[in-house]
Motif scaffolding. Structure first.
Motif, PDB file in Angstrom:
ATOM      1  N   ARG A 186      63.715   7.891  59.635  1.00  0.00           N
ATOM      2  CA  ARG A 186      64.941   7.127  59.892  1.00  0.00           C
ATOM      3  C   ARG A 186      64.701   6.126  61.007  1.00  0.00           C
ATOM      4  O   ARG A 186      64.139   6.475  62.050  1.00  0.00           O
ATOM      5  N   MET A 187      65.161   4.879  60.808  1.00  0.00           N
ATOM      6  CA  MET A 187      64.911   3.805  61.765  1.00  0.00           C
ATOM      7  C   MET A 187      66.213   3.128  62.194  1.00  0.00           C
ATOM      8  O   MET A 187      67.237   3.220  61.504  1.00  0.00           O
ATOM      9  N   TYR A 188      66.154   2.417  63.320  1.00  0.00           N
ATOM     10  CA  TYR A 188      67.278   1.593  63.737  1.00  0.00           C
ATOM     11  C   TYR A 188      67.567   0.547  62.659  1.00  0.00           C
ATOM     12  O   TYR A 188      66.635   0.068  61.988  1.00  0.00           O
ATOM     13  N   PRO A 189      68.826   0.141  62.473  1.00  0.00           N
ATOM     14  CA  PRO A 189      69.170  -0.835  61.425  1.00  0.00           C
ATOM     15  C   PRO A 189      68.372  -2.126  61.502  1.00  0.00           C
ATOM     16  O   PRO A 189      67.889  -2.637  60.483  1.00  0.00           O
ATOM     17  N   GLU A 190      68.223  -2.681  62.706  1.00  0.00           N
ATOM     18  CA  GLU A 190      67.501  -3.946  62.836  1.00  0.00           C
ATOM     19  C   GLU A 190      66.007  -3.779  62.570  1.00  0.00           C
ATOM     20  O   GLU A 190      65.335  -4.703  62.091  1.00  0.00           O
ATOM     21  N   ASP A 191      65.472  -2.585  62.829  1.00  0.00           N
ATOM     22  CA  ASP A 191      64.045  -2.350  62.618  1.00  0.00           C
ATOM     23  C   ASP A 191      63.716  -2.182  61.138  1.00  0.00           C
ATOM     24  O   ASP A 191      62.733  -2.738  60.638  1.00  0.00           O
ATOM     25  N   ILE A 192      64.526  -1.402  60.418  1.00  0.00           N
ATOM     26  CA  ILE A 192      64.253  -1.212  59.001  1.00  0.00           C
ATOM     27  C   ILE A 192      64.427  -2.528  58.244  1.00  0.00           C
ATOM     28  O   ILE A 192      63.701  -2.816  57.297  1.00  0.00           O
ATOM     29  N   PRO A 195      56.062  13.531  46.248  1.00  0.00           N
ATOM     30  CA  PRO A 195      57.035  14.315  45.486  1.00  0.00           C
ATOM     31  C   PRO A 195      58.147  14.841  46.388  1.00  0.00           C
ATOM     32  O   PRO A 195      57.905  15.267  47.518  1.00  0.00           O
ATOM     33  N   GLY A 196      59.375  14.776  45.907  1.00  0.00           N
ATOM     34  CA  GLY A 196      60.502  15.273  46.683  1.00  0.00           C
ATOM     35  C   GLY A 196      61.422  14.189  47.185  1.00  0.00           C
ATOM     36  O   GLY A 196      62.457  14.469  47.790  1.00  0.00           O
ATOM     37  N   GLY A 197      61.073  12.924  46.945  1.00  0.00           N
ATOM     38  CA  GLY A 197      61.970  11.832  47.291  1.00  0.00           C
ATOM     39  C   GLY A 197      61.990  11.463  48.758  1.00  0.00           C
ATOM     40  O   GLY A 197      63.062  11.201  49.320  1.00  0.00           O
ATOM     41  N   TYR A 198      60.832  11.406  49.404  1.00  0.00           N
ATOM     42  CA  TYR A 198      60.786  11.042  50.819  1.00  0.00           C
ATOM     43  C   TYR A 198      60.871   9.528  50.984  1.00  0.00           C
ATOM     44  O   TYR A 198      60.270   8.762  50.213  1.00  0.00           O
ATOM     45  N   LEU A 199      61.605   9.109  52.018  1.00  0.00           N
ATOM     46  CA  LEU A 199      61.924   7.700  52.216  1.00  0.00           C
ATOM     47  C   LEU A 199      61.671   7.262  53.651  1.00  0.00           C
ATOM     48  O   LEU A 199      61.661   8.080  54.571  1.00  0.00           O
ATOM     49  N   ILE A 200      61.506   5.951  53.832  1.00  0.00           N
ATOM     50  CA  ILE A 200      61.687   5.293  55.118  1.00  0.00           C
ATOM     51  C   ILE A 200      62.989   4.518  54.978  1.00  0.00           C
ATOM     52  O   ILE A 200      63.123   3.692  54.061  1.00  0.00           O
TER      53      ILE A 200
END
Length: 335
Positions: free
Chosen positions: A227-233, A201-206
Motif C-alpha cells: 500500500r502506497m501514498y496516493p501521490e506515490d502510487i 497467485p492469490g491476487g497480490y497488488l501494489i
C-alpha cells in the motif's frame, strides 16, 4: 515550492536550527543519483549531512512523514522522544537522508519489506546520471504476510473497484464491520485510485489507499498487498509499464560502500519475528565479509554493536579502507 529544509553536519546543527522550516504540505518523492562507482550502494540526498525540519504549525508526526515521503514506522524511529500525535509549532523533526540499497538487481522495482521501503530504478536518460526513486509503503500483517521472491507487474488498473475476498469479508464480519461484495471506486476504496497486479497467485497488488488509512503507510497493516501514498502510487503507475520486474525481499540488515567507507544499516524485526542480538551480529559479519571480497576487515566493532542495538535504519560507518600509495601497495603484494 518544495518544503524548505536546511541540511547540515551534526557539529553545526545547533547554530542553524532557527533557519529550519517547511512552507507547505506537498509530498515529494525521495530521488537519489546512483553512486558513480557501480560497486557502491549507499545513496544520499544531501552529501555528508543529516536533515531536519521545523514545524510551522501544530500537526502530527505522521503529517510530516507524508510530506517527506516517509512511513510511520520510519519517522517514529528517527524521533523516538516525539509525540507522534502532536507536534508543537517550531518543534524540530529529524528526517531520513542516507540509505543503503537492497542487495538486488538495479532494475525495475525492489520492495524491501523489512524497511517498508520501495526502490524504483527508472530507465537511464541520455546525458543524465542514473537514479533511484524511493517510496514508503505498507506491507502484510503477521497473519497475512507479503510473499517474497521475483515477480513482475502483469496488469494496471485506474479507478479500480474492490471485490473483497471471502476470507477478508469473514474477518470483517466477525469484527462487526461487514463489507459489501463490491466496493466501488472512490475516496473510501481501500485500493485507492491506482493498482498494479503482481504475477503472484492469490491476487497480490501494489495499490493506493483510501483516505481513512493514509497513516498506515509504512506499517505492517495490509492483507499482504503493498500500500502506497496516493501521490506515490499515481507517479509509479504512470512510470512503470506492464512487465516491469519486481523483487520482493526481506533484508533487515544491509551493508554497503560509499567511496572507501563501509556502512551498515539495521532495522527491527517485523511483527511475529524475533532475531536475537547474536543472530543479528552473525548476519552482519557475513554481510561485511561479503562486501569486502570475502575477507573480514578490522571494522569498528563498537559502531557495529551500536547500529545493531539502535535499529533505527540510519546507515552507520564501520570501516574505512586505508589509503595505499604505490610503494605501500607493492610492498604488500611482495610480502
Amino acid at each position: 515550492m518544495s518544503p524548505k529544509i536546511i541540511f547540515m553536519k551534526i557539529s553545526a546543527a545547533l547554530a542553524f536550527l532557527t533557519l529550519l522550516s517547511f512552507l507547505n504540505c506537498e509530498a515529494w518523492a525521495s530521488t537519489y543519483d546512483l553512486p558513480a562507482n557501480g560497486n557502491d550502494s549507499v545513496i544520499t540526498e544531501f552529501d555528508d549531512s543529516f536533515s531536519l525540519t521545523r514545524a510551522e504549525h501544530n500537526e502530527t508526526l505522521l503529517d510530516v512523514a507524508r510530506r517527506f515521503n516517509l512511513g510511520q514506522t520510519e519517522i517514529v524511529r528517527l524521533n523516538p522522544d516525539t509525540d507522534r500525535w502532536h507536534i508543537k509549532k517550531d518543534e524540530v523533526i529529524r528526517l531520513a537522508n542516507r540509505r543503503i540499497l537492497p542487495d538486488t538487481p538495479r532494475d525495475g522495482i525492489t520492495l524491501n519489506i523489512a524497511e517498508y521501503r520501495m526502490y524504483y530504478y527508472p530507465p537511464a536518460e541520455k546525458g543524465k546520471a542514473p537514479q533511484v526513486i524511493s517510496y514508503a509503503h505498507g506491507i502484510g500483517r503477521q497473519d497475512w504476510k507479503t510473499p517474497l521472491g521475483k515477480t513482475r507487474i502483469v496488469r494496471k488498473v485506474k479507478d479500480p473497484a474492490w471485490h473483497p475476498p471471502e476470507s477478508i469479508r469473514r474477518e470483517h464480519a466477525a469484527n462487526g464491520d461487514p463489507l459489501p461484495a463490491v466496493v466501488p471506486p472512490g475516496p473510501h476504496n481501500p485500493l485507492g485510485a491506482y493498482m498494479m497486479h503482481l504475477d503472484i497467485p492469490g491476487g497480490y497488488l501494489i495499490h493506493g489507499t483510501d483516505i481513512d488509512k493514509i497513516y498506515g503507510i509504512g506499517m505492517q497493516i495490509t492483507h499482504g498487498c503493498v500500500r502506497m501514498y496516493p501521490e506515490d502510487i499515481e507517479a509509479l503507475y504512470q512510470s512503470v509499464p506492464v512487465g516491469t520486474p519486481v523483487y520482493i525481499v526481506k533484508q533487515p540488515i544491509k551493508v554497503g560502500w560509499l567511496d572507501d567507507t563501509l556502512y551498515i544499516e539495521a532495522h527491527p524485526d517485523l511483527e511475529g519475528e524475533t532475531m536475537t542480538q547474536d543472530q543479528r551480529y552473525a548476519a552482519a559479519l557475513t554481510l561485511i565479509e561479503k562486501a569486502n571480497g570475502q575477507m573480514l576487515p578490522a571494522f569498528d566493532r563498537h559502531a557495529l554493536e551500536a547500529a545493531l542495538t539502535r535499529l533505527n535504519g540510519e546507515p552507520a560507518p564501520i570501516f574505512k579502507r586505508p589509503y595505499l600509495n604505490e610503494t605501500t601497495a607493492s610492498q604488500i603484494t611482495i610480502n
